[in-house]
Design a protein around this motif. Structure first.
Motif, short mmCIF file in Angstrom:
data_model
loop_
_atom_site.label_atom_id
_atom_site.label_comp_id
_atom_site.label_asym_id
_atom_site.label_seq_id
_atom_site.Cartn_x
_atom_site.Cartn_y
_atom_site.Cartn_z
N ARG A 23 4.25 -3.46 -6.11
CA ARG A 23 4.19 -4.49 -5.07
C ARG A 23 5.59 -5.02 -4.71
O ARG A 23 5.86 -5.32 -3.56
CB ARG A 23 3.32 -5.66 -5.53
N ARG A 24 6.45 -5.13 -5.71
CA ARG A 24 7.79 -5.68 -5.46
C ARG A 24 8.79 -4.63 -5.00
O ARG A 24 9.93 -4.96 -4.68
CB ARG A 24 8.30 -6.39 -6.72
N SER A 25 8.38 -3.36 -4.94
CA SER A 25 9.26 -2.28 -4.49
C SER A 25 9.01 -2.01 -3.01
O SER A 25 7.99 -1.44 -2.63
CB SER A 25 9.00 -1.00 -5.29
N ARG A 26 9.94 -2.45 -2.19
CA ARG A 26 9.82 -2.26 -0.74
C ARG A 26 9.58 -0.78 -0.41
O ARG A 26 8.73 -0.44 0.40
CB ARG A 26 11.09 -2.78 -0.06
N GLU A 27 10.30 0.11 -1.05
CA GLU A 27 10.19 1.55 -0.79
C GLU A 27 8.79 2.07 -1.14
O GLU A 27 8.19 2.82 -0.37
CB GLU A 27 11.25 2.30 -1.59
N ASP A 28 8.26 1.66 -2.29
CA ASP A 28 6.93 2.11 -2.70
C ASP A 28 5.86 1.61 -1.74
O ASP A 28 4.96 2.36 -1.35
CB ASP A 28 6.61 1.64 -4.12
N VAL A 29 5.95 0.35 -1.34
CA VAL A 29 4.95 -0.21 -0.44
C VAL A 29 5.05 0.44 0.95
O VAL A 29 4.04 0.74 1.57
CB VAL A 29 5.06 -1.76 -0.37
N GLU A 30 6.27 0.68 1.41
CA GLU A 30 6.44 1.36 2.70
C GLU A 30 5.80 2.75 2.69
O GLU A 30 5.25 3.20 3.69
CB GLU A 30 7.93 1.47 3.06
N ASP A 48 0.64 -8.24 9.37
CA ASP A 48 1.04 -6.91 9.80
C ASP A 48 1.84 -6.24 8.69
O ASP A 48 2.12 -6.85 7.65
CB ASP A 48 1.83 -6.94 11.12
N ARG A 49 2.20 -5.00 8.88
CA ARG A 49 2.88 -4.20 7.85
C ARG A 49 4.18 -4.84 7.40
O ARG A 49 4.44 -4.98 6.19
CB ARG A 49 3.13 -2.79 8.38
N THR A 50 5.02 -5.25 8.35
CA THR A 50 6.32 -5.84 8.01
C THR A 50 6.15 -7.11 7.19
O THR A 50 6.85 -7.32 6.19
CB THR A 50 7.13 -6.13 9.29
N THR A 51 5.22 -7.96 7.60
CA THR A 51 4.99 -9.23 6.89
C THR A 51 4.52 -8.97 5.47
O THR A 51 5.01 -9.59 4.52
CB THR A 51 3.97 -10.08 7.65
N ILE A 52 3.57 -8.05 5.29
CA ILE A 52 3.06 -7.74 3.94
C ILE A 52 4.18 -7.19 3.06
O ILE A 52 4.33 -7.60 1.91
CB ILE A 52 1.88 -6.75 4.01
N ILE A 53 4.97 -6.28 3.59
CA ILE A 53 6.07 -5.71 2.80
C ILE A 53 7.04 -6.80 2.37
O ILE A 53 7.44 -6.87 1.21
CB ILE A 53 6.78 -4.58 3.58
N ASP A 54 7.38 -7.71 3.28
CA ASP A 54 8.28 -8.82 2.96
C ASP A 54 7.67 -9.75 1.92
O ASP A 54 8.34 -10.15 0.96
CB ASP A 54 8.64 -9.61 4.22
N LEU A 55 6.39 -10.10 2.09
CA LEU A 55 5.74 -11.01 1.14
C LEU A 55 5.64 -10.40 -0.25
O LEU A 55 5.90 -11.08 -1.25
CB LEU A 55 4.34 -11.39 1.65
N LEU A 56 5.27 -9.14 -0.32
CA LEU A 56 5.13 -8.50 -1.63
C LEU A 56 6.48 -8.37 -2.33
O LEU A 56 6.59 -8.56 -3.54
CB LEU A 56 4.46 -7.14 -1.50
N ALA A 57 7.53 -8.07 -1.57
CA ALA A 57 8.87 -7.93 -2.15
C ALA A 57 9.36 -9.24 -2.75
O ALA A 57 10.17 -9.24 -3.68
CB ALA A 57 9.85 -7.43 -1.10
#
Length: 124
Positions: A23-30, A48-57
Motif C-alpha cells: 500500500r505504501r509503495s507508489r510503484e506497486d500500487v500503480e 480516483d486512481r491518483t488520489t488513492i495512490i497518494d493516500l496509500l503512499a
C-alpha cells in the motif's frame, strides 16, 4: 480469447493491496491499479486512481487492527474482466469491529490483471 483467471490469482492480487508494504509503495500500487480506476469507499467518498495512490503512499505504519477476509467469489463479466466479491472484518484494539462487503472489477490489459473499480459497503 483470454482465459479466465483463477480465484486464487485474483484473490492474491487483491490481498496484496491489504499489505502495508504494498500500500505504501507508489510503484506497486500503480502496477495494481488500472488507468481510469475509481473507488467508492466504505466512507461514502469517491476516489480516483491518483488520489488513492497518494493516500496509500502517505499511510502511517501504525497498526489499524487485525483484518480478516472471507467468502471470496469470482465471476467473469466480459472477455477481459472479472468481478471479485468478498467480506472483510477489521478488529480494533478497543474491541470494536467493522464489517465491509467488498467488490472489485479486475481487467486484463493484455499483459496483466489490474483493478479497475472497487467498492466497500459497511455492513451493519
Amino acid at each position: 480469447m483470454i482465459s479466465v483467471p483463477s480465484l486464487e490469482e485474483i484473490q492474491s492480487l487483491e490481498e496484496a493491496l491489504h499489505r502495508p508494504e504494498i500500500r505504501r509503495s507508489r510503484e506497486d500500487v500503480e502496477t495494481l491499479l488500472a488507468e481510469g480506476f475509481v473507488e467508492f469507499g466504505a466512507s461514502g467518498s469517491v476516489y480516483d486512481r491518483t488520489t488513492i495512490i497518494d493516500l496509500l503512499a502517505q499511510e502511517s505504519g501504525t497498526d489499524e487492527g487485525e483484518l480478516r477476509t472471507a467468502n471470496y467469489a469470482l465471476k467473469p463479466i466480459s472477455n477481459d474482466a472479472v468481478l471479485l466479491t468478498y467480506e472483510t472484518e477489521r478488529s480494533y484494539h478497543d474491541g470494536s469491529k467493522r464489517c465491509v462487503l467488498r467488490s472489485s472489477v479486475w481487467k486484463y490489459d493484455g499483459l496483466k490483471w489490474q483493478m479497475f473499480f472497487h467498492q466497500g459497503t459497511v455492513r451493519s
